[in-house]
Design an enzyme around this catalytic site. Structure first.
Site: not given
Length: 487
Positions: A222-224, A226
């Site tokens: 995931s993105d941070w 996210g």
């Protein structure tokens, strides 16, 4: 985690708790995972292992500037020499790039990171950079943000409603081309929803399209911040939640991370199967096996390869990306002999209209620290500024060239980790007399003094802002009249 190792044998030996612990980052102040996979932010350079006072790095032209070269061979060299090699030097296994989202609107806050509004050009440039990065043994590229992450406003909530044809021909195209031509070892999901479903919970995108249609067999992270669920994200194919639980300190606000205990509960009530959990662990351990050549902490170096080759390549990139627009009617260069507004009107006055910045420029652009170099001097204490000066003990001094800093990974053996204080000082000498504006945003509390006078109070009353990954305040501002030449 040292390797190479037998992935299936290791999975068979791990407990459920141990498996789950591998599927999130270690904490919010590091880019590392429990499996000792270390990531480094991009996309136009290598941040390394530190947010605060880290090692310098090559700063490449932004993604749009790189794509303006139309030179895949040049970008392959840049990926190999300036990105992949720097990752290895700074102990990072995964470079968090390239960014290949579509430049569909001038309001896209991170549009400059992406290559182009053209899917084919974006895919070709991404493939070239990834090829170069992954030519370094032990280094993986993490192409992002998969998919439709094209605006910053409400980026975790926005729903991108896209037809199947547009999705295939525009938004997925650059990822598909990169996957076809070079096979990035990692993908990062976007913050947004796609047609009602968050991408980090979208099994059609991750399992059906990426893995089954395109044959991707690497890691999806995931993105941070996210990841928005435990069971849904795990079942949908998201291998790794980034970052992880924050350090348990009073300074670091609790962030509701999704996995950990919640995933253990989901395993117990069968919302997540052992098979799905093993799949996620398998993808992570397989990647760890591929990047083990630089997995040892002993090989970590904060020295960047600032070589003649690298400098020459940086200049070549900058030159190749220059674009000459049509100079209609020879409007450039401007004719200095033409008269100005004041010659055609009376009582002409100036007033500030709509400024073009969200926050004031960093004061370190004009300040001098105590050693005479540009920047600020930072002193660290366990005692607050309200304490009698004779009772405050300076435990650490750091000279930094930036006043814009993230202190989540700062530590010192004599500094308490629950509550501590930093005095940041510098001098400025205004070139002109007038009213100057000062601003400050903070994750914590802060006050700004100019010549001993309180100018900005961002401690007494604070407003939630988007700074510091959403955990900081809005920028509070104040003014003070300064005299030219007076330091």
């Amino acid at each position: 985690m040292a390797g190479p190792f037998d992935v299936e044998d290791l999975i068979s030996q791990l407990t459920a708790d141990e498996k789950i612990s591998l599927l999130s980052g270690m904490n919010s102040s590091t880019h590392a995972t429990k499996a000792n996979l270390r990531t480094s932010d991009g996309p136009n350079g290598i941040r390394g292992q530190r947010f605060f006072n880290g090692a310098p790095s090559h700063c490449l032209p932004c993604g749009t500037g790189l794509a303006a070269t139309w030179d895949a061979a040049l970008l392959r060299r840049a990926g190999a020499v300036l990105l992949g090699r720097a990752c290895a030097a700074q102990g990072a296994h995964i470079w968090l790039g390239p960014t290949v989202n579509m430049l569909r609107s001038p309001l896209g806050g991170r549009g400059f990171e992406s290559y182009s509004e053209d899917p084919f050009l974006s895919g070709a440039m991404a493939a070239a950079v990834v090829t170069g990065v992954q030519s370094n043994v032990g280094v993986a590229a993490c192409i992002k943000h998969f998919v439709c992450n094209d605006q910053e406003h409400e980026r975790q909530a926005v729903d991108c409603v896209v037809s199947e044809r547009a999705l295939r021909e525009i938004y997925l195209m650059p990822f598909m081309l990169a996957q076809r031509d070079v096979k990035p070892l990692c993908y990062m999901t976007s913050y947004s929803r796609l047609n009602g479903v968050h991408v980090s919970e979208n099994s059609r995108l991750m399992e059906e399209v990426l893995r089954k249609e395109w044959g991707f067999d690497g890691l999806i992270m995931s993105d941070w911040f996210g990841t928005y669920s435990a069971s849904e994200s795990t079942n949908a194919g998201l291998d790794l939640e980034m970052p992880g639980p924050p350090r348990d300190t009073k300074l670091t606000p609790k962030v509701n991370r999704m996995r950990g205990q919640k995933l253990l509960v989901s395993l117990g009530n069968r919302k997540v199967s052992q098979h799905a959990l093993n799949d996620r662990v398998r993808n992570l351990l397989t990647l760890a096996n591929k990047v083990t050549p630089i997995a040892s902490e002993g090989n970590v170096s904060e020295d960047v390869n600032d070589t003649a080759e690298a400098r020459a390549l940086m200049r070549e990139l900058a030159v190749a990306g220059i674009v000459l627009l049509k100079n209609k009617d020879s409007v450039l260069p401007l004719d200095k002999s033409k008269s100005g507004i004041a010659q055609h009107a009376t009582d002409v006055k100036y007033t500030l209209g709509a400024h073009g910045y969200k926050q004031l420029p960093a004061i370190s652009m004009m300040s001098t620290r105590e050693d005479g170099e540009p920047g600020m001097t930072c002193r660290f204490f366990n005692e607050p500024p309200s304490e009698d000066p004779g009772n405050r003990v300076c435990r650490d001094v750091v000279q930094t060239d930036l006043s814009d800093m993230l202190l989540v990974d700062y530590s010192h053996p004599e500094i308490r980790q629950d509550v501590w204080y930093m005095d940041m000082s510098g001098t400025i000498t205004p070139a002109e007399s007038g009213e100057y504006q000062f601003g400050c945003s903070v994750r914590g509390k802060a006050k700004v003094f100019v010549d001993g006078q309180l100018v900005v109070d961002n401690a007494t009353a604070q407003r939630q802002g988007a700074t510091f990954m959403g955990a900081g305040t809005l920028e509070e501002r104040g003014t003070k009249t300064l005299e030219a030449g007076r330091t």
